[in-house]
Design a protein around this motif. Structure first.
Motif, PDB file in Angstrom:
ATOM      1  N   ARG A 144       0.512 -26.646  -2.989  1.00  0.00           N
ATOM      2  CA  ARG A 144      -0.024 -25.580  -2.139  1.00  0.00           C
ATOM      3  C   ARG A 144      -0.005 -26.058  -0.695  1.00  0.00           C
ATOM      4  N   GLU A 145       0.335 -25.165   0.215  1.00  0.00           N
ATOM      5  CA  GLU A 145       0.372 -25.562   1.623  1.00  0.00           C
ATOM      6  C   GLU A 145      -0.043 -24.414   2.533  1.00  0.00           C
ATOM      7  N   ASP A 146      -0.408 -24.783   3.755  1.00  0.00           N
ATOM      8  CA  ASP A 146      -0.759 -23.803   4.780  1.00  0.00           C
ATOM      9  C   ASP A 146       0.464 -23.443   5.606  1.00  0.00           C
ATOM     10  N   ALA A 184      -5.172 -21.932  10.174  1.00  0.00           N
ATOM     11  CA  ALA A 184      -3.934 -21.628   9.454  1.00  0.00           C
ATOM     12  C   ALA A 184      -3.663 -20.124   9.461  1.00  0.00           C
ATOM     13  N   SER A 231      -2.174 -19.397   3.421  1.00  0.00           N
ATOM     14  CA  SER A 231      -2.010 -20.511   2.496  1.00  0.00           C
ATOM     15  C   SER A 231      -1.367 -19.991   1.215  1.00  0.00           C
TER      16      SER A 231
END
Length: 269
Positions: free
Chosen positions: A128-130, A222, A225
């Motif tokens: 998982r990433e922003d 951010a 996400s």
């Protein structure tokens, strides 16, 4: 008497239709099973690729796509008894296009969207990433919500996705330049041709935007996400392994293998 005869005839016809339907369903099931087995048998090696500037998940080095995604895909392939051959397909836009037609059978790191579902079968997620905004430290701006970007000019990687909702907002509301190379985007930001870059946080590692002496800074808030997946082309016979890939990806995530590889490749940037 006539009514009884007609009723019996109708019952016989109904039974014939039922038997015919059951036989047809059985034949379809056998054919489907045979096709799946045939496709599975045709998939001895999976041709894979990934984004060339998405370190440490997937990036180009010495002409090869390397990183967490390629390593994990090979680990899963080994567990399933299938070879995985990772190729450099050029730009990310080209890799996606080749994936859609089945020439690249597996992409090792991307977001899942409804648009992509038409041509891809997703496995995972495994990370998982922003999505973040990069700006020049001499030209910072206030950002709290997507609409704050409407009056600005942005840059992004061609063929990239930042999630279904933001992709739609970008297309409808924002003025954004798309190029195939992150280096070009960074040059435009430094030259003042764009006000910001919208990229995945993983993409930051190749440029090190957070270094103390960097003239580029990351906005602390951010944009969004999202989970990171692998995907099989629907045109590939190897897509029959998508579910098995998902199962193994989840296991590798739970046992810490993905985290260890992430730290390994992050340290190599």
């Amino acid at each position: 008497m006539i009514d009884a005869s007609r009723r019996r005839a109708s019952e016989r016809n109904g039974m014939r239709h039922l038997i015919f339907s059951l036989l047809l369903m059985a034949l379809v099931a056998v054919a489907t099973s045979a096709l799946a087995s045939e496709n599975e048998g045709q998939c001895n090696t999976i041709v894979a690729s990934g984004p060339p500037e998405y370190a440490p998940l997937s990036f180009l080095s010495d002409g090869q796509i390397i990183g967490v995604g390629p390593d994990i895909s090979r680990m899963v392939g080994d567990r399933l008894g299938i070879g995985v051959q990772v190729r450099n397909a050029g730009s990310w836009r080209r890799a996606v296009r080749l994936h859609e037609v089945g020439e690249i059978e597996l992409l090792v790191a991307l977001y899942r969207t409804e648009t992509r579902e038409r041509d891809m079968v997703f496995s995972g997620p495994y990370w998982r990433e922003d999505t973040v905004l990069i700006m020049h430290k001499d030209r910072p701006f206030e950002y709290d919500r997507w609409s704050d970007l409407i009056s600005l000019k942005g840059g992004t990687i061609g063929g990239d996705s930042r999630g279904e909702a933001f992709d739609r907002f970008l297309k409808q509301k924002l003025d954004v330049i798309a190029t195939p190379l992150q280096a070009n985007l960074v040059a435009m930001l430094r030259a003042g041709r764009v006000d910001y870059l919208v990229i995945g946080r993983n993409s930051m590692f190749s440029e090190d935007f957070e270094a103390e002496d960097s003239d580029l800074i990351t906005h602390p808030k951010a944009v969004d996400s999202h989970e990171v997946y692998m995907s099989f082309s629907r045109k590939s016979p190897c897509s029959v392994h998508a579910e098995a890939f998902s199962t193994e990806l989840q296991r590798l995530f739970r046992d810490g293998s993905v985290e260890r590889l992430y730290k390994k490749w992050h340290g190599n940037q």
